[in-house]
Design a protein around this motif. Structure first.
Motif, PDB file in Angstrom:
ATOM      1  N   HIS A   1      35.560  41.433  49.360  1.00 48.64           N
ATOM      2  CA  HIS A   1      35.491  41.962  50.733  1.00 48.64           C
ATOM      3  C   HIS A   1      34.659  41.042  51.630  1.00 48.64           C
ATOM      4  CE1 HIS A   1      35.473  44.951  53.914  1.00 48.64           C
ATOM      5  NE2 HIS A   1      34.160  44.799  54.015  1.00 48.64           N
ATOM      6  N   ILE A   2      33.550  40.539  51.115  1.00 48.08           N
ATOM      7  CA  ILE A   2      32.735  39.601  51.893  1.00 48.08           C
ATOM      8  C   ILE A   2      33.519  38.326  52.186  1.00 48.08           C
ATOM      9  CG2 ILE A   2      30.644  38.182  51.828  1.00 48.08           C
ATOM     10  CD1 ILE A   2      29.351  40.374  50.143  1.00 48.08           C
TER      11      ILE A   2
ATOM     12  N   PHE B   1      34.333  45.947  38.252  1.00 46.99           N
ATOM     13  CA  PHE B   1      35.339  45.836  39.308  1.00 46.99           C
ATOM     14  C   PHE B   1      34.726  46.076  40.682  1.00 46.99           C
ATOM     15  CE2 PHE B   1      38.828  47.372  41.951  1.00 46.99           C
ATOM     16  CZ  PHE B   1      39.755  46.363  41.735  1.00 46.99           C
ATOM     17  N   ALA B   2      33.748  46.983  40.784  1.00 48.34           N
ATOM     18  CA  ALA B   2      33.091  47.209  42.073  1.00 48.34           C
ATOM     19  C   ALA B   2      32.365  45.956  42.541  1.00 48.34           C
ATOM     20  CB  ALA B   2      32.109  48.377  41.957  1.00 48.34           C
ATOM     21  N   THR B   3      31.750  45.225  41.613  1.00 46.74           N
ATOM     22  CA  THR B   3      31.088  43.969  41.975  1.00 46.74           C
ATOM     23  C   THR B   3      32.094  42.952  42.500  1.00 46.74           C
ATOM     24  OG1 THR B   3      29.428  44.380  40.266  1.00 46.74           O
ATOM     25  CG2 THR B   3      29.587  42.138  41.126  1.00 46.74           C
ATOM     26  N   LEU B   4      33.223  42.827  41.802  1.00 44.49           N
ATOM     27  CA  LEU B   4      34.261  41.893  42.255  1.00 44.49           C
ATOM     28  C   LEU B   4      34.836  42.323  43.604  1.00 44.49           C
ATOM     29  CD1 LEU B   4      36.181  41.255  38.905  1.00 44.49           C
ATOM     30  CD2 LEU B   4      34.419  39.846  39.968  1.00 44.49           C
ATOM     31  N   TYR B   5      34.987  43.635  43.803  1.00 48.30           N
ATOM     32  CA  TYR B   5      35.541  44.129  45.068  1.00 48.30           C
ATOM     33  C   TYR B   5      34.614  43.786  46.238  1.00 48.30           C
ATOM     34  CZ  TYR B   5      37.801  47.341  48.337  1.00 48.30           C
ATOM     35  OH  TYR B   5      38.462  47.866  49.413  1.00 48.30           O
ATOM     36  N   ILE B   6      33.312  43.951  46.039  1.00 44.65           N
ATOM     37  CA  ILE B   6      32.349  43.636  47.110  1.00 44.65           C
ATOM     38  C   ILE B   6      32.384  42.149  47.444  1.00 44.65           C
ATOM     39  CG2 ILE B   6      29.899  43.586  47.687  1.00 44.65           C
ATOM     40  CD1 ILE B   6      29.587  46.139  46.024  1.00 44.65           C
TER      41      ILE B   6
ATOM     42  N   LEU C   1      51.469  47.479  45.963  1.00 39.73           N
ATOM     43  CA  LEU C   1      50.443  47.424  47.003  1.00 39.73           C
ATOM     44  C   LEU C   1      50.707  46.335  48.028  1.00 39.73           C
ATOM     45  CD1 LEU C   1      47.168  48.104  44.990  1.00 39.73           C
ATOM     46  CD2 LEU C   1      48.674  49.702  46.161  1.00 39.73           C
ATOM     47  N   MET C   2      51.002  45.125  47.587  1.00 45.05           N
ATOM     48  CA  MET C   2      51.198  44.032  48.538  1.00 45.05           C
ATOM     49  C   MET C   2      52.486  44.183  49.353  1.00 45.05           C
ATOM     50  SD  MET C   2      48.645  41.970  48.775  1.00 45.05           S
ATOM     51  CE  MET C   2      47.827  43.552  48.939  1.00 45.05           C
TER      52      MET C   2
ATOM     53  N   LEU D   1      43.792  45.478  54.914  1.00 43.94           N
ATOM     54  CA  LEU D   1      42.688  44.646  54.426  1.00 43.94           C
ATOM     55  C   LEU D   1      42.082  45.230  53.151  1.00 43.94           C
ATOM     56  CD1 LEU D   1      40.910  42.163  55.041  1.00 43.94           C
ATOM     57  CD2 LEU D   1      39.345  43.702  56.224  1.00 43.94           C
ATOM     58  N   GLY D   2      41.982  46.557  53.073  1.00 47.12           N
ATOM     59  CA  GLY D   2      41.486  47.179  51.844  1.00 47.12           C
ATOM     60  C   GLY D   2      42.403  46.910  50.658  1.00 47.12           C
ATOM     61  N   LEU D   3      43.722  46.960  50.872  1.00 44.51           N
ATOM     62  CA  LEU D   3      44.672  46.654  49.799  1.00 44.51           C
ATOM     63  C   LEU D   3      44.587  45.184  49.393  1.00 44.51           C
ATOM     64  CD1 LEU D   3      47.789  48.677  51.046  1.00 44.51           C
ATOM     65  CD2 LEU D   3      46.102  49.337  49.326  1.00 44.51           C
ATOM     66  N   CYS D   4      44.400  44.304  50.369  1.00 41.48           N
ATOM     67  CA  CYS D   4      44.250  42.880  50.054  1.00 41.48           C
ATOM     68  C   CYS D   4      42.963  42.615  49.279  1.00 41.48           C
ATOM     69  CB  CYS D   4      44.264  42.057  51.343  1.00 41.48           C
ATOM     70  SG  CYS D   4      45.855  41.989  52.172  1.00 41.48           S
ATOM     71  N   THR D   5      41.894  43.326  49.634  1.00 41.84           N
ATOM     72  CA  THR D   5      40.639  43.180  48.903  1.00 41.84           C
ATOM     73  C   THR D   5      40.800  43.617  47.456  1.00 41.84           C
ATOM     74  OG1 THR D   5      39.452  43.632  50.965  1.00 41.84           O
ATOM     75  CG2 THR D   5      38.196  43.748  48.932  1.00 41.84           C
ATOM     76  N   PHE D   6      41.501  44.718  47.233  1.00 40.92           N
ATOM     77  CA  PHE D   6      41.765  45.185  45.877  1.00 40.92           C
ATOM     78  C   PHE D   6      42.563  44.145  45.095  1.00 40.92           C
ATOM     79  CE2 PHE D   6      44.416  47.350  42.775  1.00 40.92           C
ATOM     80  CZ  PHE D   6      43.503  48.150  42.111  1.00 40.92           C
ATOM     81  N   THR D   7      43.596  43.585  45.719  1.00 47.38           N
ATOM     82  CA  THR D   7      44.434  42.587  45.045  1.00 47.38           C
ATOM     83  C   THR D   7      43.645  41.326  44.724  1.00 47.38           C
ATOM     84  OG1 THR D   7      46.365  43.439  46.228  1.00 47.38           O
ATOM     85  CG2 THR D   7      46.556  41.252  45.254  1.00 47.38           C
ATOM     86  N   LEU D   8      42.812  40.879  45.665  1.00 43.58           N
ATOM     87  CA  LEU D   8      42.008  39.684  45.414  1.00 43.58           C
ATOM     88  C   LEU D   8      40.983  39.935  44.308  1.00 43.58           C
ATOM     89  CD1 LEU D   8      41.683  36.793  46.423  1.00 43.58           C
ATOM     90  CD2 LEU D   8      39.959  37.616  48.035  1.00 43.58           C
TER      91      LEU D   8
END
Length: 489
Positions: free
Chosen positions: A38-39, A30-35, A127-128, A65-72
């Protein structure tokens, strides 16, 4: 201490280490997907929203933006969930006793399905909506200004929205099933209410995929044609370069001599048009430098691959329709046994599993293309470095709805035999034969109709351009005639 006690402790210790290992693997994935997400979002966000003079607005946008990154990231995990499970089963089937893949087991896969289901519920329900109300809030009248005041207003709005949605779900449950057991089950918020709400959202996502995927399959040919270099028979790059250079020069002269025109000029609009034309000209120059192999072999192969993938998808759905009429096992259902590596889910073995993964990802890509090509959602399309925060939230919600419905969509159409794990297989409408049958028939019919209409129109238009019939003064059916002023130039 007896030997039996030592054995029990050993089993518990082994189980504990397995759970820790699964948590570490899930966190790393999940950390890989989050990074990555975010990019991606930083390329589309509007920099002015994060560098404003008001620090409060910038802080709110960063949190959103952090919440949107988590959702994406959750949406991307939902897309990769079914392909990863299919490939993991084939790996375990091919290498059952390999020491280096002992971490890959049914418990890990089942845990990933449950995590994606949980995070999808969390993102869609809490979250959204929180991110949207948080960016739009200003704090209650008379309260102290600041981020904390906005949080209070957002929480109140979220509670009111939860009550509204809860009432709507109760009404929908009463319409569908008015039994006492059905009404009492909604009192259990975690076990019944949230899965039931997610079932309704997932059903809407599956319907949205039914509309967007055929449209996207038809649009994939034109999108690929814009990215690749066409053969000289189908495209005259030199003429396009000359036209782009002439238009750019004309707009530049108008910007340099604004007083020569009677009407007032919008200099910002002219500047944007010049930048767009310059970018278009640079892309045409790059395409002109393409090699003969890219020009004469890449485009036909890409079109052939698209035709094969689309035709294979329709063929598999047609075969699945016949299987639904004959065999009850073709119905989508949940799988309780999480043991993998016992049997292949494709009749062609590993090769068939790879084909299934390619088809699932191809249909997901086509659905995204169709979603942003539809007239209803075309205005939601993100722009590079020019996407507002509310628009980013809308895109994340829509992508999560589409991606979370992808496993159900793939299993309903018979693209794979891999049954749904976890709470994904608990949806009641999956056991309705008429819904599943009509869904398959509608997908096959809509896809065939869109392909026949789009492909025949595109081939006719390309032939007319290649033969030069579009420059004739005679009207040609199916192709717009050029204006007389354009012909004089």
């Amino acid at each position: 201490m007896e030997a039996a006690d030592y054995e029990v402790l050993s089993v518990r210790e082994q189980l504990f280490h397995e759970r820790v290992r699964e948590c570490i693997i899930s966190t790393l994935l999940f950390a890989t997907l989050y990074i990555l997400c975010h990019i991606t979002l930083t390329r589309f966000k509007k920099p002015a929203d994060f560098t404003t003079v008001d620090d409060e607005d910038a802080t709110v946008n960063k949190i959103a933006l952090g919440l949107c990154t988590f959702t994406l990231a959750v949406a991307l995990a939902a897309v990769l969930l079914l392909p990863f499970s299919i490939l993991s089963n084939e790996v375990l089937l091919s290498l059952p006793r390999n020491y280096y893949i002992q971490w890959l087991n049914g418990s890990l896969i089942h845990g990933l399905w449950n995590l994606v289901f949980l995070f999808s519920n969390l993102s869609l329900v809490f979250l959204m909506p929180f991110a949207y109300f948080f960016t739009e809030s200003e704090g209650f009248a008379g309260s102290k200004k600041g981020v904390l005041g906005r949080v209070y207003e957002t929480v109140v709005m979220l509670l009111l929205l939860s009550l509204l949605v809860l009432g709507m779900v109760w009404v929908a449950s009463a319409i569908v099933d008015n039994s006492k057991t059905s009404r009492e089950s909604l009192y259990d918020l975690w076990e019944y209410y949230l899965p039931y709400l997610y079932s309704c959202i997932s059903f809407l996502g599956v319907l949205l995929l039914l509309v967007c995927t055929p449209l996207g399959l038809a649009q994939m040919f034109s999108v690929t044609g814009k990215l690749l270099v066409k053969p000289r028979l189908l495209e005259d790059l030199e003429e396009q370069l000359h036209c782009s250079a002439f238009e750019e020069a004309a707009l530049t002269r108008r910007m340099c001599n604004p007083t020569s025109c009677w009407l007032p000029l919008d200099m910002q609009m002219l500047h944007r048009q010049v930048v767009t034309l310059k970018t278009q000209r640079l892309m045409l120059e790059k395409r002109q430098k393409a090699s003969a192999w890219q020009r004469n072999l890449g485009y036909p192969l890409a079109m052939l691959c698209l035709l094969l993938l689309t035709g294979l998808s329709v063929l598999i759905v047609a075969i699945h329709i016949l299987e639904l009429l004959i065999d009850e096992a073709a119905m989508p259902r949940g799988m309780q046994d999480t043991s993998l590596g016992q049997v292949s889910f494709s009749k062609l073995g590993s090769f068939g599993a790879i084909i299934q993964v390619i088809l699932i990802l191809y249909l997901m890509l086509s659905s995204v293309v169709g979603f942003y090509s539809s007239p209803l959602f075309r205005g939601l399309r993100p722009k590079r470095q020019d996407t507002a925060m509310t628009q980013i939230i809308g895109n994340c919600v829509c992508l999560l709805v589409l991606s979370s419905a992808l496993p159900i969509f793939s299993r309903t159409l018979g693209l794979t035999r891999f049954d749904l794990l976890g709470d994904f297989g608990r949806f009641n409408w999956l056991g309705n034969f008429y819904i599943v049958f009509l869904y398959n028939a509608a997908f096959a019919g809509l896809t065939t109709l869109c392909l026949v209409k789009t492909v025949t129109g595109a081939v006719r238009a390309e032939l007319i351009r290649a033969l030069g019939l579009d420059r004739l003064p005679l009207p040609v059916s199916g192709f717009p005639r050029q204006h007389s002023k354009t012909q004089l130039h």
